[in-house]
Design a protein around this motif. Structure first.
Motif, short mmCIF file in Angstrom:
data_model
loop_
_atom_site.label_atom_id
_atom_site.label_comp_id
_atom_site.label_asym_id
_atom_site.label_seq_id
_atom_site.Cartn_x
_atom_site.Cartn_y
_atom_site.Cartn_z
N UNK A 190 37.48 -10.87 80.47
CA UNK A 190 37.77 -9.72 79.62
C UNK A 190 37.18 -8.44 80.18
N UNK A 191 36.51 -8.54 81.33
CA UNK A 191 35.91 -7.37 81.97
C UNK A 191 36.72 -7.02 83.21
N UNK A 192 37.26 -5.81 83.24
CA UNK A 192 38.00 -5.37 84.42
C UNK A 192 37.72 -3.91 84.71
N UNK A 193 37.94 -3.56 85.95
CA UNK A 193 37.69 -2.20 86.46
C UNK A 193 39.05 -1.53 86.63
N UNK A 194 39.29 -0.49 85.85
CA UNK A 194 40.54 0.25 85.90
C UNK A 194 40.51 1.27 87.03
N UNK A 195 41.54 1.25 87.87
CA UNK A 195 41.70 2.23 88.95
C UNK A 195 43.00 2.97 88.71
N UNK A 196 42.90 4.26 88.40
CA UNK A 196 44.09 5.09 88.15
C UNK A 196 44.46 5.87 89.42
N UNK A 197 45.47 6.70 89.30
CA UNK A 197 45.97 7.44 90.46
C UNK A 197 44.94 8.30 91.16
N UNK A 198 43.95 8.80 90.42
CA UNK A 198 42.92 9.63 91.05
C UNK A 198 42.13 8.86 92.09
N UNK A 199 42.00 7.55 91.89
CA UNK A 199 41.23 6.72 92.82
C UNK A 199 42.08 5.79 93.67
#
Length: 449
Positions: free
Chosen positions: A373-382
């Motif tokens: 249930x733990x995840x690291x979100x990476x959006x377009x900025x990164x």
């Protein structure tokens, strides 16, 4: 083992050698210290500035999350009245796990003295090893209450390594060495914790800036993490409320025989169990994500690699799913791919992509950890890198297949860390992370120095 008599003895040696640390303005012990971090636009290395010696001289260092030591070039006019070499048999040599070298062939100077010890260090940008002399001197760092930088704190008897000017190869212009933050007895987090005792926790937090013209921040110890949005400097955002947690793992050096287990590495490793793109799983052979006693596999976090690198099979699967999901994100509007731009393989027409507060409007990427249930979100900025006025590229690199010369299958690089706050709790073997601070309308450069 942390409870072994040898570890306890060495910890006490650090404590007593550093226990006279005082602030410049009072005798109280700080709970946290802070350094600025800047991004070098030319090399994409991250730099900090540390006051060293007496009189105090500001020294520029490349930040190396996995580095074992603080090492600097002492051959170019290093002068300090509080400098001392690490003599053979001393506590500082034992702590640094250094070997005695009885004779220096040149006239005595910092970095070259008789009856001193030398340690194996590394220029992790160039990839080469160096053998600098163990040294002791005073450093000075600013205190913090978590919201701004305060007065300077002087720490005497700090153990570091004195290198030569030729060891600076490939470092950013002006850099005089490297600041290592790894799990070592003479790394800065451990020495600072020992200097100030139990209230100063053996942890640090790092926030890399995306803008080369503004400073990010590096915290040592335990403090709030209060940032002030650029649009309203009177507003305070306590970003630790966004922390999610996962375990820091141990990995090992590779050995000549797969039946032997190498020494523990001091770097920071995490267990990624899957990668999602817009919630769609990327097909990955799970053995690539597991840690093995050979040292091959698993995932590492690094500030020296400018971009995240993926083992070839992982990379190909990842890009395939990313391109499929691009159509979902754009509402079936085609995003045209263009020729590769080194070092990137997968590039797109900028005019085909929309923008948002979280960067280019591209598929969201999730790094999923063992506690699922733990995840690291990476959006377009990164995830994306603008390489020209017309072209943006996926900021992930194909590292090649796993071989005996490579170790981790995934290296989470600096571009993906920008404007994320990461806290490394060494004592608890735990990583806390925020994902992008842009979700809170904050950047790493919004801390007050």
């Amino acid at each position: 083992m942390a409870s072994s008599p040898r570890f306890i003895l060495l910890s006490l040696l650090i404590f007593f050698s550093l226990s006279h640390a005082q602030t410049s303005s009072s005798h109280s012990k700080p709970k946290a210290l802070v350094l600025p971090i800047s991004k070098d636009a030319s090399t994409l290395q991250y730099l900090t500035h540390l006051n060293l010696g007496t009189p105090s001289l500001q020294t520029t260092l490349v930040v190396d999350l996995g580095g074992r030591h603080l090492w600097i070039d002492c051959s170019s006019g290093y002068q300090s009245s509080t400098y001392r070499p690490g003599h053979c048999g001393s506590a500082s040599c034992s702590l640094a796990k250094a070997d005695c070298v009885s004779i220096c062939p040149n006239p005595a100077r910092p970095g070259c003295n008789n009856n001193t010890c030398k340690v194996l260090a590394k220029n992790s940008v160039f990839g080469g090893f160096l053998i600098p002399e163990v040294a002791i001197d005073t450093i000075s760092i600013r205190s913090t209450d978590g919201s701004k930088a305060g007065s300077h704190v002087s720490i005497p008897n700090f153990i570091f390594a004195c290198a030569e000017s030729f060891d600076l190869i490939n470092l950013a212009s002006g850099a005089k060495g490297m600041l290592g933050l790894a799990k070592e007895r003479v790394s800065m987090p451990t020495q600072l914790s020992s200097a100030f005792g139990g209230s100063f926790r053996r942890k640090f937090a790092i926030c890399l800036p995306s803008n080369p013209k503004a400073n990010g921040v590096l915290f040592f110890g335990d403090s709030p993490y209060q940032f002030h949005p650029g649009y309203d400097t009177s507003k305070v955002v306590e970003v630790s409320s966004s922390f999610r947690y996962t375990k820091l793992h141990v990995n090992y050096e590779t050995t000549a025989s797969p039946r032997l287990q190498g020494a523990q590495l001091p770097e920071y490793f995490v267990k990624i169990t899957s990668i999602l793109v817009n919630q769609k799983p990327v097909p990955i052979n799970s053995t690539l994500l597991d840690f093995h006693k050979t040292g091959i596999g698993g995932s590492r976090i690094t500030t020296v690699q400018p971009y995240t690198t993926l083992e070839t099979a992982i990379y190909k699967s990842f890009v395939k799913v990313f391109d499929e999901q691009m159509l979902v994100t754009t509402g079936n509007r085609k995003v045209r791919k263009v020729a590769a731009v080194s070092p990137f393989k997968d590039c797109y027409r900028k005019e085909d992509l929309d923008m948002s507060l979280l960067g280019f409007s591209v598929p969201d990427i999730y790094l999923v950890f063992e506690n699922r249930d733990v995840n690291w979100l990476i959006t377009g900025a990164n995830s994306m890198v603008e390489v020209s006025n017309d072209v943006v590229c996926l900021g992930f690199l194909d590292r090649g297949p796993n071989t005996g010369l490579t170790t981790t299958s995934i290296d989470i690089g600096a571009h993906q860390l920008q404007d994320n706050l990461l806290q490394f709790d060494i004592a608890a073997s735990r990583l806390a992370f925020t994902s992008t601070l842009l979700l809170r309308e904050v950047e790493c450069s919004n801390f007050k120095f």
